[in-house]
Motif scaffolding. Structure first.
Motif, mmCIF file in Angstrom:
data_model
loop_
_atom_site.group_PDB
_atom_site.id
_atom_site.type_symbol
_atom_site.label_atom_id
_atom_site.label_comp_id
_atom_site.label_asym_id
_atom_site.label_seq_id
_atom_site.Cartn_x
_atom_site.Cartn_y
_atom_site.Cartn_z
ATOM 1 N N ASP A 169 5.363 -0.622 8.217
ATOM 2 C CA ASP A 169 5.362 0.478 7.246
ATOM 3 C C ASP A 169 6.532 1.403 7.518
ATOM 4 O O ASP A 169 7.206 1.312 8.551
ATOM 5 C CB ASP A 169 4.033 1.240 7.295
ATOM 6 N N TYR B 4 0.869 -1.183 0.000
ATOM 7 C CA TYR B 4 0.000 0.000 0.000
ATOM 8 C C TYR B 4 0.904 1.231 0.000
ATOM 9 O O TYR B 4 1.603 1.499 0.972
ATOM 10 C CB TYR B 4 -0.916 0.005 1.216
ATOM 11 N N TRP B 5 0.894 1.933 -1.113
ATOM 12 C CA TRP B 5 1.708 3.131 -1.278
ATOM 13 C C TRP B 5 0.849 4.363 -1.061
ATOM 14 O O TRP B 5 -0.285 4.446 -1.542
ATOM 15 C CB TRP B 5 2.288 3.198 -2.694
ATOM 16 N N ASN B 6 1.421 5.333 -0.357
ATOM 17 C CA ASN B 6 0.794 6.642 -0.191
ATOM 18 C C ASN B 6 1.810 7.673 -0.689
ATOM 19 O O ASN B 6 2.860 7.869 -0.078
ATOM 20 C CB ASN B 6 0.449 6.891 1.279
ATOM 21 N N ASP C 161 -2.514 12.612 -2.048
ATOM 22 C CA ASP C 161 -3.888 12.076 -2.028
ATOM 23 C C ASP C 161 -4.116 11.009 -3.085
ATOM 24 O O ASP C 161 -5.267 10.740 -3.472
ATOM 25 C CB ASP C 161 -4.940 13.195 -2.186
ATOM 26 N N THR C 162 -3.039 10.382 -3.543
ATOM 27 C CA THR C 162 -3.183 9.245 -4.448
ATOM 28 C C THR C 162 -2.449 8.049 -3.843
ATOM 29 O O THR C 162 -1.510 8.207 -3.059
ATOM 30 C CB THR C 162 -2.617 9.557 -5.847
ATOM 31 N N PHE C 163 -2.894 6.843 -4.242
ATOM 32 C CA PHE C 163 -2.416 5.610 -3.625
ATOM 33 C C PHE C 163 -2.218 4.546 -4.695
ATOM 34 O O PHE C 163 -2.697 4.668 -5.826
ATOM 35 C CB PHE C 163 -3.423 5.108 -2.578
#
Length: 397
Positions: free
Chosen positions: A304, A265-267, A271-273
């Motif tokens: 993480d 799970y990339w952040n 505000d995009t993933f």
């Protein structure tokens, strides 16, 4: 039992048992004395001719033992203790027999132990005999309690997470009232049915649970639990300083022992993933962005990391220039080109006639007729670039 040995012509019998309580007119009679002692028993008979006679005999009634015993109420599998409390006022007791109520006997021992194979209420009889052969007995109920069956489940066994322990212990005809947990890392917790525990290091641990019923019956169980290491989250990017709308690639370099990373799970901080392992990403706005990655293993262990201010996205310049003329003749084909790009530090002109220049402003003589696509390529201090093309027309005379 009193039996008369008289002639056959006796018609009437009178017994006096000398205890002041009873007699009989039967020829043969059974009589029970209430108290011990010596008694002169008289038998008076009358024949069919009216003749009478008496006889006396001394009868000794011996003391009965007073029977009693103590029995401990125990848990199944433990030794039930039997202690004889019988007494006798005269003489002594020289024989004991226990009937434990489960089909087994114990003879000749006044104090003993017995292990019951099952739980329940058992009718135990103690029979004692005195030195005079007098026997007495008593029955008592002895309780044998059910032993609990200890059992538990556990879940969430990753380092740093709460490991949940759920008690599944049961006991028939009673309730479990206490629990004692030992987690195998030097810590323990008492009197908690269900509990959570956080391990501070990975490894294999012996977890034990001991439970007690209302009657104090105890059982315990030991299970091995493996606390797994968390994945070590590492990633890289092919360029940390980029320009607006550049496409960059993130590479996951996370590692984990004896597990396999299954989810990402990339952040990207804008505000995009992304859920890809190695995603490409385009930032649509300039700025400084912190990028985080969370990974999950096949055993559910999660870790993480966040790289603060990792990506710098610079604005692109907007290339533009202004020619002094867009259309000229061959005999008057000199045109001035003025750069109007803001914040540009590098310039590259291509005038489509074999002439190139790195000057900010230029004066070009085209000399021959034709259409020329003049391009200006610029870069700003961040190395971001842009280009634009404008057409110049040179007409023949």
């Amino acid at each position: 039992l009193f039996t008369s040995n008289v002639s056959s012509d006796v018609l009437y019998y009178t017994w006096d048992f000398a205890d002041g309580n009873g007699g009989s007119n039967y020829q043969n009679v059974s009589y029970e004395y209430i108290n011990s002692g010596e008694y002169i028993v008289n038998l008076h008979v009358i024949s069919n001719l009216g003749c009478e006679n008496d006889t006396n005999k001394i009868i000794r009634v011996n003391v009965l033992p007073d029977v009693d015993f103590f029995a401990s109420n125990e848990c199944q599998g433990n030794k039930t203790v039997f202690i004889d409390n019988s007494v006798i006022s005269q003489g002594f007791i020289n024989s004991w027999e226990y009937n434990f109520g489960d089909g087994t006997l114990n003879e000749f021992v006044n104090n003993t132990e017995h292990i019951y194979d099952s739980s329940g209420v058992f009718n135990v009889q103690l029979k004692v005999v005195s030195d005079k052969g007098c026997m007495n007995s008593i029955m008592k109920d002895v309780m044998v309690f059910n032993v609990p069956e200890a059992s538990f489940l556990f879940e969430d066994f990753c380092l740093g997470s709460e490991t949940v322990f759920n008690d599944l212990s049961v006991v028939d005809n009673s309730d479990i009232v206490s629990w004692n947990w030992r987690f195998g890392d030097g810590t323990d917790s008492a009197n908690s049915k269900d509990i959570t525990h956080i391990y501070n290091y990975a490894g294999i641990f012996e977890v034990s649970l001991m439970v007690s019923s209302q009657q104090g019956c105890v059982d315990s169980i030991v299970n091995l639990i493996e606390i797994h290491e968390l994945p070590k989250v590492i990633f890289s990017v092919d360029n940390e300083n980029i320009c607006l709308n550049d496409d960059i690639r993130f590479l996951d370099e996370s590692t984990v022992k004896n597990q396999e990373i299954k989810n990402w799970y990339w952040n990207f901080g804008d505000d995009t993933f992304s859920y890809e392992k190695n995603p490409n990403h385009t930032f649509l706005h300039p700025g400084i962005f912190s990028v985080g990655l969370s990974v999950t293993t096949d055993l559910g262990c999660v870790n993480d990391t966040l790289f603060h201010h990792m990506i710098s996205v610079a604005e692109n310049p907007v290339a533009d220039f202004l020619p002094s003329k867009y259309s000229v003749s061959e005999t008057n084909s000199v045109i001035e080109f003025f750069n109007t790009t803001a914040d540009a530090v590098f310039f590259e002109w291509n005038f489509d006639n074999g002439i190139v220049s790195n000057d900010e402003n230029n004066i070009i003589d085209f000399m021959r007729s034709g259409d020329y696509d003049v391009m200006l390529y610029v870069e700003n201090e961040s190395g971001c670039s842009h280009s634009t093309i404008k057409t110049i027309n040179v007409t023949p005379d």
